[in-house]
Motif scaffolding. Structure first.
Motif: not given
Length: 413
Positions: A156-157, A160, A163
């Motif tokens: 997830t990190k 992110q 992104t």
């Protein structure tokens, strides 16, 4: 075959193991924490508040979960595993090493086994083996929960961060609100970027029988970018596919000269195992859009003129760049080759002859024809176009005509 006892009935030294673990819980937790700090160096770097707070609490929960699972003769349930996984997520958020977290749980399991079996006697062999088996199963279950929670948070990190960097790159290239995007992503913009439009040659593995070409391409790109990131940190922004693309490198003192740019690019090419053709220019963040367009155009010029691998700036190809700008002059240069378009062998011979620096014998060898045939075809080009590729006076014009033709073909798609 002897059946295993229920976990709640396992007894060592005359006392049920789960009862002993519950009674000794405060001392057991203190022993686990002390041993973790002694054996796992990363835990010694944690604030005391975290050790006595979050780490002590998850240790207590893990010990109690094992004792309950033993008493109730079951594996850890979903709620117990969720608490362990949530703690792993917090460690991932802090950037704490996964290896250290897993080692800490193994240390805790050894202490659980040591305390639980401390009073085992010679008559307790069967129960001792069963307890050890259950501790090992507990370690396996906890390891899976920790790894899953940690890696999910890490993905997830990373997602992110990826992104945020892609959004910033888009804003720089498309002319969006760069400062706003950088602030929201927590990224500090450099004063200037080195803008690189690159063409990557194929790696030998991409065409090797039995090798997955997509994996070979991804490996090539990963190794190419790794060189930039080692040099310049995670501020490097890139948009690449197997054939090349764009790289923005934060300028630092170590990249103050063109020679340093060339060395960096050469190192990246060696690491990736490919030849690299690149157009370079520097730009402030607000200038990246304009400069990216220009370096892309310079890279096209380099291709059209058949330049070899290396790093080039606009100053290196000023004449070539101007010759291939859209307009009447380019169209007329391209049209000069129209009479030979219907003769594929003439076009191939002319382009090979120019690529090999007007060497007739190498051209003949490349095309598997006799040198006299090369001469004949080049004379045919002269007769059809009025430009003599063999004569020094005609060479610049025929080179420009070939490049203009390629530019016109590219413009037509």
């Amino acid at each position: 075959m002897t059946a295993h006892k229920p976990g709640g009935a396992l007894s060592l030294g005359g006392q049920r193991v789960h009862e002993r673990l519950t009674r000794e819980e405060p001392d057991l937790i203190a022993r686990v924490l002390a041993r973790i700090q002694a054996e796992v160096a990363d835990y010694r770097r944690l604030p005391a508040e975290e050790l006595t707070g979050d780490i002590a609490e998850i240790t207590r929960q893990a010990v109690r979960a094992f004792a309950r699972s033993l008493r109730e003769d079951r594996e850890l349930n979903a709620a117990e595993l969720d608490r362990i996984g949530a703690s792993a997520v917090r460690r991932a958020e802090e950037g704490f090493p996964l290896e250290a977290v897993l080692t800490a749980y193994h240390v805790g399991a050894r202490e659980i086994l040591a305390v639980g079996t401390a009073e085992a006697g010679g008559a307790d062999t069967a129960d001792l083996v069963d307890v050890a088996d259950r501790v090992l199963a507990f370690v396996g279950t906890v390891t899976r929960a920790v790894t899953r929670g940690y890696l999910e948070e890490l993905r997830t990190k990373v997602g992110q961060e990826h992104t945020a960097r892609r959004t910033l790159l888009s804003a720089l290239v498309d002319g969006g609100p760069v400062d706003v995007v950088a602030r929201s992503a927590g990224i500090t913009l450099p004063s200037r970027y080195l803008v690189l439009s690159v063409e990557l040659g194929p790696h030998a593995d991409e065409a090797s029988p039995g090798v997955d070409a997509e994996i070979a391409v991804r490996r090539k790109l990963r190794r190419f970018l790794a060189t930039f990131e080692r040099c310049c940190g995670d501020g490097v922004l890139a948009s690449l596919d197997g054939a090349g693309g764009l790289v923005l490198v934060p300028l630092a003192e170590r990249l103050a000269s063109v020679a340093s740019w060339q060395a960096l690019l050469e190192g990246a090419g060696r690491e990736a195992g490919v030849e690299v053709l690149a157009a370079a220019e520097t730009a402030a963040p607000g200038e990246v859009r304009e400069v990216t367009g220009r370096t892309g155009e310079v890279l096209e010029v380099l291709r059209w003129f058949g330049r070899g691998p290396g790093l080039y700036r606009l100053d290196d190809v000023l004449v070539e760049y101007q010759l291939t700008r859209p307009g009447a002059a380019r169209d007329r240069l391209a049209a000069a080759l129209a009479p030979v378009e219907e003769h594929a062998e003439l076009v191939e011979t002319l382009e090979t002859y120019l690529e090999l620096e007007t060497n007739r014998r190498r051209t003949a060898a490349r095309l598997h024809i006799h040198p006299n045939t090369v001469d004949y075809r080049l004379r045919r080009v002269r007769d059809l176009t009025g430009i003599d590729p063999i004569h020094p006076a005609g060479l610049p014009r025929i080179i420009a005509a070939v490049a203009a033709r390629r530019a016109s073909l590219a413009a037509r798609g």
